[in-house]
Scaffold this motif. Structure first.
Motif, short mmCIF file in Angstrom:
data_model
loop_
_atom_site.label_atom_id
_atom_site.label_comp_id
_atom_site.label_asym_id
_atom_site.label_seq_id
_atom_site.Cartn_x
_atom_site.Cartn_y
_atom_site.Cartn_z
N SER A 300 0.83 -1.20 0.00
CA SER A 300 0.00 0.00 0.00
C SER A 300 0.87 1.25 0.00
O SER A 300 1.67 1.46 0.90
CB SER A 300 -0.91 0.02 1.22
OG SER A 300 -1.65 1.22 1.27
N ILE A 301 0.70 2.07 -1.05
CA ILE A 301 1.49 3.31 -1.14
C ILE A 301 1.09 4.28 -0.04
O ILE A 301 1.90 5.06 0.44
CB ILE A 301 1.28 3.95 -2.53
CG1 ILE A 301 1.78 3.00 -3.63
CG2 ILE A 301 2.01 5.28 -2.64
CD1 ILE A 301 1.55 3.52 -5.03
N CYS A 302 -0.19 4.21 0.37
CA CYS A 302 -0.69 5.15 1.37
C CYS A 302 -0.47 4.68 2.81
O CYS A 302 -0.98 5.31 3.75
CB CYS A 302 -2.19 5.40 1.14
SG CYS A 302 -2.56 6.16 -0.45
N SER A 303 0.25 3.58 3.01
CA SER A 303 0.51 3.14 4.37
C SER A 303 1.43 4.14 5.06
O SER A 303 2.25 4.81 4.42
CB SER A 303 1.17 1.75 4.36
OG SER A 303 2.48 1.82 3.83
N MET A 304 1.29 4.28 6.37
CA MET A 304 2.05 5.26 7.12
C MET A 304 3.55 5.03 7.00
O MET A 304 4.33 5.98 6.91
CB MET A 304 1.62 5.23 8.59
CG MET A 304 2.29 6.29 9.45
SD MET A 304 2.06 7.98 8.81
CE MET A 304 0.28 8.14 8.99
N GLN A 305 3.96 3.77 6.97
CA GLN A 305 5.39 3.47 6.86
C GLN A 305 5.94 3.95 5.53
O GLN A 305 7.00 4.59 5.47
CB GLN A 305 5.61 1.97 7.02
CG GLN A 305 7.08 1.58 7.08
CD GLN A 305 7.26 0.08 7.21
OE1 GLN A 305 6.67 -0.70 6.46
NE2 GLN A 305 8.06 -0.34 8.18
N ASN A 306 5.24 3.65 4.43
CA ASN A 306 5.72 4.08 3.10
C ASN A 306 5.70 5.59 2.97
O ASN A 306 6.59 6.18 2.34
CB ASN A 306 4.86 3.43 2.01
CG ASN A 306 5.12 1.94 1.88
OD1 ASN A 306 6.14 1.45 2.36
ND2 ASN A 306 4.20 1.22 1.26
N ILE A 307 4.67 6.24 3.52
CA ILE A 307 4.61 7.70 3.47
C ILE A 307 5.79 8.30 4.24
O ILE A 307 6.42 9.27 3.80
CB ILE A 307 3.27 8.21 4.05
CG1 ILE A 307 2.11 7.82 3.13
CG2 ILE A 307 3.30 9.72 4.25
CD1 ILE A 307 0.75 8.16 3.67
N THR A 308 6.11 7.71 5.39
CA THR A 308 7.23 8.21 6.19
C THR A 308 8.54 8.08 5.44
O THR A 308 9.33 9.04 5.36
CB THR A 308 7.31 7.42 7.51
OG1 THR A 308 6.09 7.55 8.22
CG2 THR A 308 8.45 7.94 8.37
#
Length: 391
Positions: A300-308
């Motif tokens: 998921s591109i919108c996951s908090m980890q990827n966004i961080t």
């Protein structure tokens, strides 16, 4: 003639630098500074070094003693590298405090000696440009801190070990130092790590701001020099000096600017090297974390980890870009001086005075690029070669 508003102007041009560096004890002391303020500043220096050093040592012990899995160690090695990079830059800023004072005094003299409103406006325009660069850098740096140090511990699921339930820390601390799994120590360490993140971001943006403010000031002086060249043949209204005197003033100003550029290179080359190498290593590690997350099913591109991770990659990439961008602007402005010296009506000068412009053209056309430790040239072309290779 001098600028009567030079004190307000220099405060305006360096306001963001002062906001970033003074709270962490880097802002240089003036002659009027009391010994109490000097002691407080040194205490702040010691506290900042101890604060960052504590998390660096405790996390190093965590990776050496508490963790045996190589993948877990790799997942935290990027944070350790960022600690080393920030601590090194902070120590370099402390060592170069006298150079910062010299830089500010140099700028104050130039603001004071602005001949007319046009020259003052040129300097204000470059100061505004510098402030915009610092604000963007601060947005990325402090935004990354908020996401990584605060949002991730609060959003991530709580870790359950036996009868203990605690939130993960951005900078894990070894049980050899203290047990942060128990409440309220867990919550206290999250708050302390957020504070450490703000200090480290202030150091990062502060070092970047010193490069931009000094480089943009040099660019403003080069722009003023070009305006002087335009009036070399035909003097300004109400001017009484002859062409030879105007030419002498131009040469003196050009030598002064070139010496300041050389000073910037000597002053900031080690900080630039630490910034470029450190940001590159951290970008590589963050990209590795993204790839490993995808392999573990986090698509998921919108996951908090990827966004961080994406935000931090953009932040480190922007820091490298700023260093390269201001170096490119400075080199281009130096070349413009050579072009301006050729494009004026130099053939109208009497005798052989026009030959004096050859030295100005030669010095302006020579390499005036900033470098990171004399290893990496700070320019857009080097950024285009460097960052895509990392990505």
């Amino acid at each position: 003639m001098f600028n009567p508003n030079y004190k307000e102007d220099i405060r305006y041009a360096t306001k963001l630098n002062r906001w970033l560096l003074k709270p962490i004890g880097i802002w240089p002391k003036s002659v009027e500074t009391s010994w109490i303020e000097i002691i407080i500043s040194r205490i702040v220096n010691a506290l900042c070094i101890s604060f960052i050093g504590f998390f660096f040592i405790s996390m190093s012990l965590y990776l050496i003693i508490d963790v045996q899995d190589i993948h877990v160690r790799l997942n935290k090695i990027g944070s350790l590298t960022f600690c080393i990079m920030t601590l090194t830059k902070y120590c370099l800023l402390i060592v170069h405090e006298k150079d910062i004072r010299y830089c500010l005094n140099y700028m104050e003299i130039d603001w004071k000696n602005a001949r007319c409103n046009k020259e003052r406006q040129i300097m204000l325009d470059w100061a505004d440009f510098n402030r915009r660069l610092i604000l963007i850098s601060a947005t990325f740096a402090f935004g990354g801190v908020i996401i990584y140090r605060l949002t991730i511990p609060l959003v991530s699921p709580r870790i359950v070990v036996g009868n203990l339930s605690f939130r993960p820390l951005a900078y894990p601390i070894s049980k050899f130092v203290m047990d942060t799994r128990q409440s309220p120590m867990n919550e206290i360490m999250i708050c302390l790590q957020c504070l450490a993140g703000l200090i480290m971001s202030a150091i990062t943006v502060g070092s970047c701001s010193m490069l931009t403010v000094s480089t943009m000031h040099a660019c403003s002086q080069l722009k003023i020099l070009m305006s002087w060249l335009n009036y070399l043949v035909t003097k300004r209204p109400n001017e009484t000096n002859d062409a030879e005197e105007r030419l002498g003033n131009i040469v003196k100003r050009h030598v002064r600017i070139l010496s300041f550029i050389s000073f910037i290179q000597q002053f900031l080359q080690n900080i630039s090297l630490v910034e470029v190498l450190g940001c590159t290593i951290n970008m590589c590690m963050l990209e590795y974390y993204l790839i490993m997350g995808w392999q573990n099913g986090n698509h998921s591109i919108c996951s908090m980890q990827n966004i961080t991770y994406t935000t931090l990659i953009l932040s480190f990439g922007y820091n490298i870009f700023i260093f390269c961008y201001v170096g490119e602007i400075l080199a281009e402005e130096c070349k413009k001086v050579a072009k301006e010296a050729y494009m004026i009506d130099w053939y109208r000068l009497k005798g052989r005075k026009g030959l004096s412009l050859l030295l100005i053209i030669a010095m302006s056309s020579s390499s005036n690029r900033l470098t990171a430790g004399k290893f990496v040239e700070l320019s857009i072309s080097s950024f285009g070669d460097w960052v895509p290779a990392v990505w």
